[in-house]
Design a protein around this motif. Sequence first.
Motif, mmCIF file in Angstrom:
data_model
loop_
_atom_site.group_PDB
_atom_site.id
_atom_site.type_symbol
_atom_site.label_atom_id
_atom_site.label_comp_id
_atom_site.label_asym_id
_atom_site.label_seq_id
_atom_site.Cartn_x
_atom_site.Cartn_y
_atom_site.Cartn_z
ATOM 1 N N SER A 1 48.641 34.741 40.891
ATOM 2 C CA SER A 1 47.879 35.887 40.166
ATOM 3 C C SER A 1 48.544 37.597 41.051
ATOM 4 O O SER A 1 48.733 37.880 40.085
ATOM 5 N N GLY B 1 52.122 37.916 39.835
ATOM 6 C CA GLY B 1 52.123 37.978 38.610
ATOM 7 C C GLY B 1 51.618 39.961 37.998
ATOM 8 O O GLY B 1 52.477 40.834 37.567
ATOM 9 N N ASP C 1 54.318 27.296 35.129
ATOM 10 C CA ASP C 1 54.423 27.514 33.433
ATOM 11 C C ASP C 1 54.440 29.082 34.204
ATOM 12 O O ASP C 1 55.530 29.558 33.220
ATOM 13 N N MET C 2 53.282 29.882 34.496
ATOM 14 C CA MET C 2 52.859 31.216 34.711
ATOM 15 C C MET C 2 53.787 31.577 35.225
ATOM 16 O O MET C 2 54.221 33.015 34.734
ATOM 17 N N TRP D 1 56.350 34.788 33.547
ATOM 18 C CA TRP D 1 56.103 35.732 33.977
ATOM 19 C C TRP D 1 57.501 36.718 34.807
ATOM 20 O O TRP D 1 58.323 38.054 35.681
ATOM 21 N N GLY E 1 43.654 35.195 32.209
ATOM 22 C CA GLY E 1 44.008 35.327 32.676
ATOM 23 C C GLY E 1 43.081 35.885 33.976
ATOM 24 O O GLY E 1 42.391 35.909 33.752
#
Length: 488
Positions: A32, A35, A57-58, A62, A163
């Motif tokens: 995170s 990101g 996937d995240m 990003w 998120g």
Amino acid sequence: MADDNGNVLDTLSPGAVRRIHLIGVAGTGMGSFAGMLKAAGYDVTGSDENVYPPMSDMLRAWGIQALTPYKPENLDVARPDLVIVGNVIRRVNPEATAVRERRLPQMSFPAALGSLFLEHSHSVVVAGTHGKTTTSSLMAHVLVEAGRDPSFLVGGVTQNYAGNYRVGKGAHFVVEGDEYDTVYWDKGSKFLHYRPKTAILTSVEFDHADIFRDLPHYEATFDKFVRLIPKDGRLVVCAAYPNAVKLARACPGEVITYVAREGAEADYTPRNVRFGAEGARFEVVERGSVLGTALVTLSGMHNVENTLSVIAAARGLGLSFEEICRGLATFQGVKRRQEVRAEVGGILVVDDFAHHPTAVRETIAAIRHRYPERRLWAIFEPRSNTSRRNIHQEDYAHAFTGAARASLKVPERHDKVPSGEELDVPRVIEALKAQGIAADSTVDVPSLVERVARESQPGDVLLVMSNGAFGGFIDKLLAALRARMGEG
């Protein structure tokens, strides 16, 4: 030698670097943060041993390249101006070793967060043993709804934002303050890097037995934390924990108290608390005067308490009661915090992160409030280092009040839990049976899935509590229930 850890930076100007590489990028917090760095305009890469969904996937969404496995050559691809090292990384990690040998500038995740974001913000830090994720998420949402455009980084996926981070242009940055250690070269708590201007201290009970010796050792890190708050800052502390209030006396700034007990001695208390399908509704009493009635879309007295802390902190930030109430009423919660996963054939499955006995007890009470007419079956995996130990043996024996039935998974042996200090699950089961709770245990997930799917009845609420994946228990249970009900 003083430079054994390599070129470690304590502080850094946000404009001094462009390319940032994160070692351990697949972890929830580090991923995170990657990101967030990308959203803030940095060129970001990362590496990890394995990268699985959902984080893979995240990161892809990003636009962040995740290199595997750990190896020195990843640094040739990344060509970083700064390397951020996660706290799961050990000193012997080949990539971390190469960073030291090449004298590349490196920081821990908390130090980087502090320097690149918090140094230039009004840092709102939510610390404490319990309720950090829900409280920090609610605090951030209240500020968003009030038009303050905050940034935030919290430990769970907020339902309102899909998120756990947001990059805003406002003055405030809300961060979940974790007391766990920082990185291999810094064994101090993460939150000691978070520059609190406003802080909430929800609770202080012994936890993280793998890194803290005992309660005084654990309390000592919170003592350091409250001393970081400046004279013009504020500490909002829960009066239900006398040791937390005692620790708060060391705070140089203003100290504000709250508690969910009606009529108690505190700056913020509730009155006429009512629970229903919509959540909790109560009058807010501020220093003896009724501000008005608040509705929050959460259940349980512990969440009334969490909400009072947010109200107290938000009032200190200059928000009106009306602005605060808008955020409370539109908060959609956090994944894995009393999250309804599905209802199959009249059987409701709820997912929660609870693992400490206090959290187990309060979560069960909250679900009882929300579904008072339904039979509650509590299913619990003692997975954290502390919950696997017998430190809270007696507390677990009294943590399931309100459940008609309880099933516990027997934890596997763990090399960090000394022999003879393991939680005695059969003893917990016998204690629960003595209280009239139908209790049982099992050593493997498939057997537990089969039992719960076979013996649950329409109208039941199945409350599943674990701070991990629980071997995919919920997904397997839902599949088994659908097969049983002919919905598959």
